[in-house]
Scaffold this active site. Structure first.
Site, short mmCIF file in Angstrom:
data_model
loop_
_atom_site.label_atom_id
_atom_site.label_comp_id
_atom_site.label_asym_id
_atom_site.label_seq_id
_atom_site.Cartn_x
_atom_site.Cartn_y
_atom_site.Cartn_z
CG ASP A 1 -0.16 3.64 4.68
OD1 ASP A 1 -0.72 3.11 3.64
OD2 ASP A 1 -0.13 3.48 5.89
CE LYS B 1 0.55 0.48 13.19
NZ LYS B 1 -0.28 -0.48 13.20
CG ASP C 1 -0.53 -0.12 2.48
OD1 ASP C 1 1.12 -0.55 2.49
OD2 ASP C 1 -0.91 -0.83 3.64
#
Length: 267
Positions: A151, A92, A41
């Site tokens: 992204d 993250k 992606d």
């Protein structure tokens, strides 16, 4: 075959997560030398040959591409030394706790020895399990660049990635706003939008900041703003910030905002 290059497809029998999928694909294709991994992606103008050269110069086990972002909390964040060796890698981090704004941009150069560090028979994350092991060995490096990167795995950035093509934002790729083979009535208004070959836009339609993909039909008088359309938008319908799938059909005269057509909850 794509652009003269033979392709080999490795289809997992079940999802194996990022590292598990890499080992499965590499073994399926018989890879036994340095190889490149790219998240599907990601759209980027990165010079991959420069990343490979950087990797080889440092004798790395694995090398990742990094890119700066304003909010790194949704990504893997790396802290590197002046040689590019990764000192810490945090996947993250919570908002406001990121150790840097350089994120994992989803392109890696990897040595085949790394494959043996990936357990088989279960899901394995390269970001959370394998990269920390390589960091501990001092073998993970990273190269940061300011190349175009996005992204595109969600509708909003996917839309932006397409508009970037007509805005000539990218160094290596561009597209005309109305592609050859698209049928657009002369009375239709098309502003800052991409209309793909094979799409049909009828009289009086108003399209702005949108992507109309191949096979899509925008009927007479329909209004399409900030949307992605693969299916059909009926006469006089109005959609804003909406995604219409290949089987989607927006009925004539309806007004939709922030909608998905068809509604996944009803499938």
């Amino acid at each position: 075959m794509c652009a003269g290059i033979p392709l080999h497809y490795a289809v997992e029998p079940e999802p194996l997560d990022t590292a598990g999928a890499i080992r499965f694909a590499a073994e399926h294709a018989g890879i036994n030398e340095t190889f490149v991994v790219v998240n599907g992606d990601v759209l980027t103008d990165l010079d991959v040959s420069a990343l490979i050269a950087f990797h080889k110069e440092r004798g790395a086990q694995a090398t990742m591409h990094l890119t700066p972002v304003d909010d790194p909390s949704a990504y893997g964040v790396a802290v590197i030394d002046d040689q590019g060796r990764v000192q810490r890698f945090v996947e993250k981090p919570a908002l406001g706790t990121a150790p840097s704004n350089l994120i994992n941009a989803g392109t890696y150069v990897v040595e085949p020895s790394v494959l043996q560090r990936i357990p088989t028979g279960r899901k394995v994350s390269i970001e959370r399990e394998i990269f920390p092991l390589i960091v501990a060995d001092g073998g993970l490096y990273a190269m940061a660049t300011n190349d175009y990167w996005i992204d595109a795995g969600r509708p909003e950035p996917y839309l932006q990635a397409n508009l970037d093509m007509i805005d000539a934002v990218r160094r290596s790729a561009s597209a005309p706003a109305i592609e050859p083979g698209a049928k657009v009535d002369p009375s239709a208004l098309v502003h800052h939008s991409l209309v793909s070959a094979g799409a049909l836009v009828e009289a009086g339609a108003d399209i702005k900041d949108s992507v109309i993909l191949a096979g899509a039909i925008i009927r007479q008088g329909a209004v399409v703003h900030g949307s992605i359309v693969m299916g059909e938008v009926g006469n006089g319908a109005s959609i804003t910030d909406t995604m219409v799938g290949a089987t989607g059909n927006v009925v004539p005269g309806v007004t939709l905002v922030h909608a998905l057509v068809p509604d996944p909850a009803l499938l």
